[in-house]
Design a protein around this motif. Structure first.
Motif, mmCIF file in Angstrom:
data_model
loop_
_atom_site.group_PDB
_atom_site.id
_atom_site.type_symbol
_atom_site.label_atom_id
_atom_site.label_comp_id
_atom_site.label_asym_id
_atom_site.label_seq_id
_atom_site.Cartn_x
_atom_site.Cartn_y
_atom_site.Cartn_z
ATOM 1 N N GLN A 1 -0.644 -36.443 9.528
ATOM 2 C CA GLN A 1 -1.404 -36.704 10.198
ATOM 3 C C GLN A 1 -1.213 -36.183 11.203
ATOM 4 N N GLY A 2 -2.370 -34.937 11.466
ATOM 5 C CA GLY A 2 -1.798 -34.272 12.951
ATOM 6 C C GLY A 2 -1.477 -32.654 12.867
ATOM 7 N N PHE A 3 -0.734 -32.751 11.443
ATOM 8 C CA PHE A 3 0.136 -31.828 11.055
ATOM 9 C C PHE A 3 -0.501 -30.396 10.340
ATOM 10 N N HIS A 4 -0.007 -29.121 10.819
ATOM 11 C CA HIS A 4 -1.139 -28.235 9.758
ATOM 12 C C HIS A 4 -0.011 -27.325 9.549
ATOM 13 N N SER B 1 8.422 -30.017 22.592
ATOM 14 C CA SER B 1 7.131 -31.118 23.544
ATOM 15 C C SER B 1 5.634 -31.082 22.257
ATOM 16 N N GLN B 2 5.963 -29.802 21.457
ATOM 17 C CA GLN B 2 4.743 -30.200 21.057
ATOM 18 C C GLN B 2 3.937 -30.771 19.976
ATOM 19 N N GLY C 1 6.498 -25.160 20.345
ATOM 20 C CA GLY C 1 7.334 -25.881 19.901
ATOM 21 C C GLY C 1 6.964 -26.412 18.303
ATOM 22 N N SER C 2 6.324 -24.991 17.541
ATOM 23 C CA SER C 2 5.942 -24.962 16.029
ATOM 24 C C SER C 2 7.039 -24.176 16.035
ATOM 25 N N LEU C 3 7.195 -24.668 14.402
ATOM 26 C CA LEU C 3 8.289 -23.925 13.470
ATOM 27 C C LEU C 3 7.801 -23.321 12.525
ATOM 28 N N PHE D 1 2.474 -26.423 12.806
ATOM 29 C CA PHE D 1 1.865 -27.010 14.260
ATOM 30 C C PHE D 1 1.514 -28.474 14.203
ATOM 31 N N TYR D 2 1.002 -28.953 15.542
ATOM 32 C CA TYR D 2 -0.302 -30.242 16.152
ATOM 33 C C TYR D 2 -1.177 -29.998 16.785
#
Length: 385
Positions: free
Chosen positions: A39-42, A298-299, A365-367, A381-382
């Motif tokens: 939840q919260g990730f895309h 820290s994201q 902070g995204s992957l 990302f979150y």
């Protein structure tokens, strides 16, 4: 991928290729709609990059380098405010399996190929001197002559000690006993390290079948690595591995052990070395754990700050496993059991809908996740929603 536009003679080649790329981007985006995340990730398509393998983000965070298992190396602008496009890097250079790019803190780019390591110096006006690479390890000097391309995709990292670390897989499922002395001499089936000019080469770690993922724990500077283990021993053994190497000279057990504590048939009559180091985490058998990274940003919420690993997916298992991104939590320097993070490329049968290869972190902070089957990079990302 839909190629019908390639056959419409009324269209020029440039327009045709653009249409094919647009079609493929649409197909990839449709696949990504199936991917399950916490939840919260895309997840979203970031760029297309044919045969995308291992990733390296430049120290200034502005460029992503993308290795391949072919003859090209790509660079992609890390700009979240504009469409990303893969451009060929050093187009006049004759690369051979340039799978593994990595960076020194000063911006020097290293490229680990099948049998060579090059470095590209930062250019005074920005970018890199693409026309004048220097050989850190010249062609023909990384592995023994006439070595096959099996397990021939290299990865590298520059450690906190300033040295270059390179994982060098050996080309067999289980190596013949008469090859072991030669492989040990060269550091095949191990991790070698050297100064950034190629001097003082040494074997840092042995007993490794085929590592295709390295990273240093930012908490203490210790090297961790994935290791792909022996095939054809059954669906559920041996496990893949996540290992920790706090010092030089450690032996991680291959070929006496095929993964974890599982002995190989070929070396069952031999006594293993007394100092074998077993894995920190045993991972799903045959899932093909490749690239890994410690999350430094820290994201993501605190519970998602550990190790992310790309699983390429099994090729010889009755029911396929892998083809996903998994997460290994870290608590007090200790690794916990892996859990699924991004999955859905594996529908329970092959071919997969995609095959993740590597993970890398952007400055925000995204992957970024690479996928060599789809020839694509994804951004995870979150935002909490």
């Amino acid at each position: 991928m839909r190629f019908k536009t390639l056959f419409l003679a009324c269209l020029c080649l440039g327009a045709t290729l653009h249409s094919a790329s647009a079609d493929h981007a649409g197909d990839v985006s449709a696949v990504l709609a199936r991917i399950r995340l916490p939840q919260g990730f895309h997840i979203a398509l970031y760029a297309l990059a044919p045969e995308a393998r291992h990733l390296a983000v430049a120290p200034d965070g502005k460029t992503i380098f993308v290795g391949t298992r072919g003859d090209k190396l790509y660079k992609v602008a890390a700009d979240l405010n504009a469409p990303a496009k893969a451009e060929t890097f050093a187009p006049n250079e004759k690369f051979a399996l340039p799978s593994g790019p990595c960076f020194a803190p000063d911006g020097t780019l290293f490229v680990a190929e099948f049998d060579r390591i090059l470095k590209f110096a930062p250019a005074s006006g920005g970018g890199w001197d693409e026309a004048h690479p220097k050989a850190v390890v010249p062609q023909g000097k990384l592995v023994p002559p006439e070595t096959s391309h099996g397990h021939g995709l290299r990865v590298c990292r520059v450690g906190p000690d300033g040295k270059l670390y390179v994982a060098v897989g050996q080309p067999h499922n289980v190596p013949p006993k008469d090859k072991m002395a030669l492989y040990n001499q060269w550091g095949m089936g191990g991790i070698i390290r050297m100064n950034q000019d190629g001097s003082a080469r040494e074997v840092f770690a042995r007993g490794i079948r085929n590592s295709v993922g390295l990273d240093f724990n930012p908490a203490d500077g210790v090297l961790w690595f994935t290791d792909n283990q022996v095939d054809m021993m059954g669906d559920d053994i041996p496990p893949e591995e996540l290992n920790r190497a706090p010092r030089a000279g450690m032996n991680f057990g291959f070929p006496w052990y095929g993964g974890g504590h599982v002995r190989t048939h070929e070396y069952a009559d031999e006594t293993p070395p007394p100092d074998v180091v077993f894995p920190e985490v045993e991972l799903t058998a045959h899932a093909a754990d490749l690239g890994m990274t410690f999350y430094r940003g820290s994201q993501f919420p605190a519970e998602w700050r550990g190790v992310f690993i790309a699983q390429h997916g099994s090729w010889n298992r009755t029911v396929p496993v892998g083809a996903r991104v998994v997460f290994v939590p870290m608590r007090g320097g200790k690794a916990g059991a892996s859990i699924a993070f991004a999955e859905g490329w594996n529908t329970g049968k092959t071919p997969y809908l995609g095959r993740p290869v590597d993970v890398a972190e952007l400055p925000d902070g995204s992957l970024i996740v690479s996928d060599d089957q789809q020839g694509a990079l994804y951004r995870i990302f979150y935002d909490g929603r």
